[in-house]
Enzyme design. Structure first.
Site, PDB file in Angstrom:
ATOM      1  N   TYR A  31      25.195 -40.444 -99.402  1.00 57.54           N
ATOM      2  CA  TYR A  31      25.633 -39.273 -98.619  1.00 57.54           C
ATOM      3  C   TYR A  31      24.483 -38.784 -97.722  1.00 57.54           C
ATOM      4  O   TYR A  31      24.651 -38.614 -96.516  1.00 57.54           O
ATOM      5  CB  TYR A  31      26.071 -38.148 -99.566  1.00 57.54           C
ATOM      6  CG  TYR A  31      26.255 -36.812 -98.873  1.00 57.54           C
ATOM      7  CD1 TYR A  31      27.429 -36.516 -98.192  1.00 57.54           C
ATOM      8  CD2 TYR A  31      25.242 -35.845 -98.900  1.00 57.54           C
ATOM      9  CE1 TYR A  31      27.587 -35.284 -97.546  1.00 57.54           C
ATOM     10  CE2 TYR A  31      25.398 -34.625 -98.261  1.00 57.54           C
ATOM     11  CZ  TYR A  31      26.568 -34.348 -97.587  1.00 57.54           C
ATOM     12  OH  TYR A  31      26.721 -33.138 -96.947  1.00 57.54           O
TER      13      TYR A  31
ATOM     14  N   GLU B 106      20.366 -32.073 -98.038  1.00 61.24           N
ATOM     15  CA  GLU B 106      20.299 -33.347 -98.789  1.00 61.24           C
ATOM     16  C   GLU B 106      19.459 -34.380 -98.040  1.00 61.24           C
ATOM     17  O   GLU B 106      18.958 -35.332 -98.634  1.00 61.24           O
ATOM     18  CB  GLU B 106      21.701 -33.910 -98.991  1.00 61.24           C
ATOM     19  CG  GLU B 106      22.398 -33.436-100.243  1.00 61.24           C
ATOM     20  CD  GLU B 106      21.784 -33.987-101.527  1.00 61.24           C
ATOM     21  OE1 GLU B 106      21.664 -35.211-101.651  1.00 61.24           O
ATOM     22  OE2 GLU B 106      21.438 -33.182-102.400  1.00 61.24           O
TER      23      GLU B 106
END
Ligand code: NAP
Ligand code: GDD
Length: 325
Positions: free
Chosen positions: A151, A128
């Site tokens: 995140y 990510e």
């Protein structure tokens, strides 16, 4: 003397697979759990290892709990798997996500520096962090980070703090930059398990629709059981370093859906799937695909489980759960 390891995130998906691997290798395994009125041991139970782990209370957002526990157990290895790991919730809970995923890592590294500087540290970094960034469609250790969620941003902080403690204090710290990995004990909110659970329920007549967001997103999906081996290998290497871990192949959410229905013996999947905007994200990561050649060359690690095998394993496990009920 048996080696000792502390695993944070022991009740999640990766914690139990890693604990099982380390127990098989003769380690004494400590697991960090936060205080709950009713903790859920189902993932440890699934692998049959609940009673073999020494559980310790603590919380990644509470620095003093980490200082005390590192001082007390001085483990040979710490695997930091704890996180608010659901990307979708990180926009609504950005501060909490940052406290656990970013500051929690700083607290743990400080505890190691102060009380057990020979402890080796593994940080659960993530694909990510790459977000929309890639080189010819792949991501590797040299690809720049362009995170697309709170995140992802929290994990970039943790990544660099892990590197910084290695460079500043000579502590043995590694980042495993893992691409998506799944299993029959994957959390139910993540798209793969959401799909296989729903497909099993549809097959059993317990549900008639599966609501999803973006079907076009592509992920490099592997099996968690293979990936925990890479975590362990990183800490056994001569020198600490950072490694991309993935299969090198990616598939869309739609392909995952199609294959899941196929393995459940349902041919007309489109009849059951509805698109619901609530499951779309403010900023999407459209395409992740690992180039894990460094891990293959330096650690001798390679993914063993294929995409088809993974989907089949997850569908069969969910069908079995409902059949047994
Ligand atoms: P997971 O199933 O969501 O497990 C995360 C664990 O962290 C849970 O057991 C949770 O405890 C614990 N935790 C959360 N906040 C905590 C806190 N404040 N203090 C102590 N523990 C806390 O995640 P996973 O899939 O196993 O992933 C493990 C790690 O790898 C995570 O850091 C994740 O971000 C990272 N990662 C995962 C993937 C993947 O595809 N799975 C890929 C790359 C990186 P509770 O059980 O009490 O909620
Ligand atoms: N969760 C979810 N639910 N995702 C959906 C849905 C849905 O209904 N519909 C489509 N998707 C898409 C998401 O938009 C995303 O593009 C993709 O499916 C995968 O979503 P998740 O399974 O939630 O995983 P993730 O890729 O966002 O994050 C996971 O992998 C990261 C590594 O790349 C998590 O495990 C992270 O903790 C991990 O770092």
């Amino acid at each position: 003397m048996a080696k000792t390891a502390l695993i944070t995130g022991i009740l999640g998906q990766d914690g139990p697979y890693l604990a099982k691997l380390l127990l098989e290798k003769g380690y004494k395994v400590y697991g960090l759990i936060r205080r709950y009125s009713n903790p859920n041991f189902s993932n440890l139970d699934f692998l049959g290892i609940t009673k073999k782990i020494e559980l310790i209370d603590g919380d990644m957002s509470d620095e003093s709990s980490l200082l005390h526990l590192i001082k007390r157990i001085m483990p040979d290895e710490v695997y930091n798997l704890a996180a608010q790991s659901f990307v979708g919730s990180s926009w609504q809970q950005a501060k909490l996500t940052t406290e656990i995923n970013a500051l929690g890592v700083l607290y743990m590294l400080n505890a190691i520096k102060l009380f057990s500087p020979t402890t080796k540290f593994y940080q659960a970094s993530t694909s990510e962090m790459f977000g929309t960034s890639h080189d010819d469609g792949f991501q590797d250790e040299n690809t720049i980070f362009h995170p697309r969620s709170p995140y992802g941003i929290s994990k970039v902080y943790a990544y660099w703090m892990t590197v910084n403690f290695r460079e500043s204090y000579d502590i043995f710290t590694c980042n495993g930059i893992l691409f998506n990995h799944e299993s029959p004990i994957r959390g139910i909110q993540f798209v793969t398990r959401k799909i296989t659970d729903a497909v099993a329920r549809i097959k059993m007549g317990l549900q008639d629709k599966l609501s999803l967001g973006n079907l076009d997103a592509k992920r490099d999906w592997g099996f968690a059981g293979d990936y925990v081996e890479a975590m362990h290998l990183m800490l056994q290497n001569e020198k600490p370093d950072d490694y991309v871990i993935g299969t090198g192949e990616n598939h869309s959410v739609k392909e995952f859906v199609q294959l899941s229905f196929k393995y459940a013996g349902i041919s007309d999947w489109e009849k059951y799937v509805v698109i619901d905007a609530r499951f779309k994200r403010p900023a999407e990561v459209p395409n992740l695909k690992a180039r894990a050649t460094k891990a293959q060359k330096q650690l001798g690690w390679k993914a063993k489980t294929s995409f088809d095998e993974l989907v089949k394993m997850m569908v069969e496990a969910d069908l079995k759960r409902y059949q047994n009920k």
